[in-house]
Design an enzyme around this catalytic site. Sequence first.
Site, PDB file in Angstrom:
ATOM      1  N   LYS A 222     109.560 -80.338  16.188  1.00 24.40           N
ATOM      2  CA  LYS A 222     108.151 -80.064  16.491  1.00 24.40           C
ATOM      3  C   LYS A 222     107.619 -78.938  15.616  1.00 24.40           C
ATOM      4  CE  LYS A 222     106.750 -77.050  19.250  1.00 24.40           C
ATOM      5  NZ  LYS A 222     106.488 -76.134  20.402  1.00 24.40           N
ATOM      6  N   CYS A 292      94.369 -82.113  31.942  1.00 21.70           N
ATOM      7  CA  CYS A 292      95.574 -82.830  32.373  1.00 21.70           C
ATOM      8  C   CYS A 292      96.734 -81.846  32.528  1.00 21.70           C
ATOM      9  CB  CYS A 292      95.919 -83.936  31.375  1.00 21.70           C
ATOM     10  SG  CYS A 292      97.041 -85.190  32.011  1.00 21.70           S
ATOM     11  N   CYS A 299      91.991 -84.537  37.779  1.00 18.78           N
ATOM     12  CA  CYS A 299      91.717 -85.959  37.566  1.00 18.78           C
ATOM     13  C   CYS A 299      90.259 -86.317  37.856  1.00 18.78           C
ATOM     14  CB  CYS A 299      92.636 -86.813  38.440  1.00 18.78           C
ATOM     15  SG  CYS A 299      94.392 -86.621  38.058  1.00 18.78           S
ATOM     16  N   CYS A 302      88.289 -86.109  34.716  1.00 21.47           N
ATOM     17  CA  CYS A 302      88.864 -86.792  33.552  1.00 21.47           C
ATOM     18  C   CYS A 302      88.162 -88.127  33.349  1.00 21.47           C
ATOM     19  CB  CYS A 302      90.364 -87.007  33.750  1.00 21.47           C
ATOM     20  SG  CYS A 302      91.143 -87.900  32.377  1.00 21.47           S
TER      21      CYS A 302
END
Length: 326
Positions: A222, A292, A299, A302
């Site tokens: 990463k 999130c 939610c 979202c």
Amino acid sequence: MFSCSVHEECDIISVCLRMFSTPHHSTSVSCPYFYLADIGSSRFRRSSIGQSQAEPDKALSLLPLAPILRRRRGQVKVEYDGKEEPKHWEPPDWSKQLGHVRQMRSARDAPVDLMGAEKCYDTHAPDEVRRYQVLVSLMLSSQTRDQVTSAALQRLRAHGCTVDNIVNTDDDTLGQLIYPVGFWRTKVKYLKQTSVMLQREFRGDIPNTVEGLVRLPGVGPKMAHLAMDIAWHQVSGIGVDTHVHRISNRLGWTRGGTKNPEETRKALEDWLPRDLWSEINWLLVGFGQQVCLPVNPLCSVCLNHGDTIFGPNFCGLHLFLTTPQN
């Protein structure tokens, strides 16, 4: 059964051989008939092929010689390793979901936007120093909030965040400068070892390949891909942290689900267009920081809630599977 002499057997064989050695121009041939009673008897003569000098028994049936047929070859089905070519897979409606995330991230005011690795280095420093500070920021950011990482790097820059200066800084002083980043004692060791390698092998600069970066102590895939993107402006892969890993699985962007960030990186790179690889990291990281969330995600605000590829309950199921349970 019937019996015949040696000469009579030779006569029969000669007839058969001449019959089958004659060239034919069609797939079948008209064949003479032999009376079964004549074969093997003294009445059978070579004077006429397929004919007998004596009258045959009318009760006996005729037995034709098998015609010479040219069999046509059937089509051959070629298979490669017994497997069909796999079809390209991509999540349905992923472009629509991505558009929703972009809309929710349009303000670009998440911690990663203000204090991420792209914002921590000294823009007026020489190129090799700037690249080194990007790498240090990424190494400190592991398991650490962006706010803490940014504050630690500010202290390092005030101290002198160059390869030579970090090599000459004792461990206690270096620990005080980066505390309270996560696993700060281990990161002190990695910073010193990495700085020594850069000084000896790369003349104070950082490697310009993923293979060279992952050789450095404390640097994983990463960090390597993000360093290539931010420091060298080369897109070599997708930088996947816990935010990208979690959200990719919640949205159904990994086929069958993945267990760790490295599996998620490979799954995303299999279908996500390459021109989105650089954007997807900061986009999902900021989305994970603001909406999130790992625990108690928002939610209700979202845009993807209730509009996922597997129906309105899909996000709820993955929330249960990806949220740490007490």
